[in-house]
Design an enzyme around this catalytic site. Structure first.
Site, PDB file in Angstrom:
ATOM      1  N   LYS A 166       1.320   9.103   0.996  1.00  0.00           N
ATOM      2  CA  LYS A 166       2.716   9.505   0.891  1.00  0.00           C
ATOM      3  C   LYS A 166       3.200  10.068   2.217  1.00  0.00           C
ATOM      4  O   LYS A 166       2.454  10.765   2.918  1.00  0.00           O
ATOM      5  CB  LYS A 166       2.882  10.567  -0.199  1.00  0.00           C
ATOM      6  CG  LYS A 166       2.677  10.014  -1.589  1.00  0.00           C
ATOM      7  CD  LYS A 166       3.759   9.019  -1.970  1.00  0.00           C
ATOM      8  CE  LYS A 166       3.439   8.285  -3.243  1.00  0.00           C
ATOM      9  NZ  LYS A 166       4.375   7.197  -3.536  1.00  0.00           N
ATOM     10  N   GLU A 246      10.282  -1.534  -6.225  1.00  0.00           N
ATOM     11  CA  GLU A 246       9.833  -0.931  -7.483  1.00  0.00           C
ATOM     12  C   GLU A 246      10.995  -0.369  -8.295  1.00  0.00           C
ATOM     13  O   GLU A 246      10.824  -0.060  -9.475  1.00  0.00           O
ATOM     14  CB  GLU A 246       8.764   0.135  -7.229  1.00  0.00           C
ATOM     15  CG  GLU A 246       9.264   1.378  -6.534  1.00  0.00           C
ATOM     16  CD  GLU A 246       8.140   2.366  -6.252  1.00  0.00           C
ATOM     17  OE1 GLU A 246       7.351   2.097  -5.333  1.00  0.00           O
ATOM     18  OE2 GLU A 246       8.059   3.395  -6.933  1.00  0.00           O
ATOM     19  N   ASP A 269       7.588  -4.325 -10.293  1.00  0.00           N
ATOM     20  CA  ASP A 269       6.789  -3.648 -11.317  1.00  0.00           C
ATOM     21  C   ASP A 269       6.912  -4.456 -12.612  1.00  0.00           C
ATOM     22  O   ASP A 269       7.996  -4.527 -13.204  1.00  0.00           O
ATOM     23  CB  ASP A 269       7.263  -2.203 -11.545  1.00  0.00           C
ATOM     24  CG  ASP A 269       6.284  -1.448 -12.434  1.00  0.00           C
ATOM     25  OD1 ASP A 269       5.686  -0.476 -11.963  1.00  0.00           O
ATOM     26  OD2 ASP A 269       6.094  -1.861 -13.607  1.00  0.00           O
ATOM     27  N   HIS A 296       4.032  -3.392  -7.751  1.00  0.00           N
ATOM     28  CA  HIS A 296       3.926  -1.951  -7.965  1.00  0.00           C
ATOM     29  C   HIS A 296       3.223  -1.738  -9.305  1.00  0.00           C
ATOM     30  O   HIS A 296       3.590  -2.371 -10.298  1.00  0.00           O
ATOM     31  CB  HIS A 296       5.344  -1.363  -8.011  1.00  0.00           C
ATOM     32  CG  HIS A 296       5.388   0.079  -8.389  1.00  0.00           C
ATOM     33  ND1 HIS A 296       5.720   0.519  -9.653  1.00  0.00           N
ATOM     34  CD2 HIS A 296       5.125   1.196  -7.663  1.00  0.00           C
ATOM     35  CE1 HIS A 296       5.673   1.836  -9.684  1.00  0.00           C
ATOM     36  NE2 HIS A 296       5.319   2.279  -8.493  1.00  0.00           N
TER      37      HIS A 296
HETATM   38 CA    CA Z   1       5.871   3.490  -4.288  1.00  0.00          CA
END
Ligand code: CA
Length: 380
Positions: A166, A246, A269, A296
């Protein structure tokens, strides 16, 4: 054969330790799963990506139109669900509700026809995929960098060939974290960064420039998913591939992302964007733009196995004698549901995970675990 019952369950796993990303804190994993049963007692399982209680409400709204229908005709059922919801939600949660049902129908169809979902989708282009570890979230640790580097080294030790971390705290803090993680894992491991749309175009451009020396395989959700033109601008300002998708829904949403030349890698996703039925259409659409898909994946073993079958079925374009490995996102954050709800367990060997060869999604759902984590008292 007829669909006789559709049940939804909201499962909750309160985490021992909260984790954070650029937008908010995670202190609970809360997931909606769906069980579809036929008059012959065959069962299929699906899962929705997003706010579980709202997805459950969506499934409750859609379910009556499917009762009595033939589960083998899953694409016609998909269209009926789409038509039922189109006027109220062309994107978003109702698409996730459709996704959960659609995945369960594919599982059911595979079990009825005695075929793995990927074979049913048209065939397995590959028998194994390379999982990349999704982790390296923020925490309340006094020494975040030390914690991140230890976690990253642990993924390498476990055999992961690729890791996603992240970013999105601030450009300065991000650069320090990326530099430290790259140093900790060495040069042979792929490293990706994900800001969860934390940045303006100017900030994302600056961060890209500063982390280019650390060999970043992609920068995920650098800017707001609303700003296609900013995605496109950033692609022209950095050598780091840009990934996103996503937060996109149905083939129509993905068409906008592709047409605007926003991404180098598309991250559909399956449990949010419209299920396996729609994800296959999105893959076809993406292939006409020459944009690869790395889905995702978030949630339980149901979502993970849906992605395994989808990736196995993805065309290896451009074709060549020795095609590259395909990646699958493998979330490594705390989630008892991912580990315990489905059998067999997800198993990585020599850096690869095999595509299941058993009927449907290739998993059994443990209903005792559902009883344990359900947010409502269930009838036995
Ligand atoms: Ca992500």
């Amino acid at each position: 054969m007829k669909i006789t019952n559709i049940e939804t369950f909201v499962l909750s796993n309160k985490l021992q330790e909260s984790f954070f990303f650029s937008q908010w804190e995670y202190s609970e994993r809360r997931i909606c799963i769906v069980k579809i049963t036929t008059d012959e007692g065959v069962v299929g399982w699906g899962e929705g990506y997003g706010p579980a209680d709202v997805i459950k409400a969506g499934i409750t709204f859609i379910a009556p139109i499917l009762i009595g229908e033939n589960p083998i005709e899953n694409e016609t059922l998909w269209f009926t669900m789409y038509r039922k919801t189109l006027d109220f939600a062309r994107r978003g949660i109702l698409a996730a509700s459709i996704s959960a049902i659609d995945v369960a129908l594919w599982d059911l169809k595979g079990k009825i026809l005695n075929l793995p979902v990927s074979v049913l989708m048209g065939g397995q282009h590959r028998k194994q995929v390379v999982p990349y570890a999704t982790g390296l979230y923020f925490s309340e640790s006094d020494d975040l960098i030390r914690k991140l580097t230890a976690e990253a080294k642990n993924y390498v030790h476990q055999g992961f060939k690729a890791i996603k971390m992240k970013v999105g705290l601030s450009v300065k803090k991000d650069v320090a974290m990326v530099k430290a993680v790259r140093k900790a894992i060495g040069s042979d491991i792929q490293l990706m960064v994900d800001s969860n749309h934390a940045y303006s175009l100017l900030e994302a451009t600056e961060l890209s420039r500063l982390i280019e020396p650390y060999n970043i395989s992609w920068f995920e959700e650098p800017v707001s998913p609303e700003f296609y033109h900013h995605y496109n601008s950033l692609r022209n300002k950095t050598s780091i591939p840009i990934a996103g998708g996503e937060c996109e829904y149905l083939r129509y949403g993905f068409q906008q992302l592709l047409k605007s030349e926003s991404v180098d890698i598309l991250q559909v996703d399956i449990c949010g964007a419209g299920g396996l039925t729609e994800a296959k259409r999105i893959a076809t659409l993406a292939s006409t733009y020459g944009v690869p898909i790395i889905p995702h994946v978030w949630g339980t073993g149901i979502a993970f196995h849906a992605a395994l079958h989808f990736i196995s079925n993805l065309e290896p374009t451009p074709g060549r004698l020795d095609p590259p490995d395909f990646l699958i996102e493998y979330d490594r954050t705390e989630n008892n549901l991912r580990e315990s709800l489905t059998q067999p367990s997800i198993y990585m060997k020599d850096g690869y995970i095999s595509i299941p060869q058993t009927p449907g999604l290739g998993i059994e759902v443990n209903e005792t675990v559902i009883q344990e984590y359900a947010t409502e008292i269930l009838m036995k």
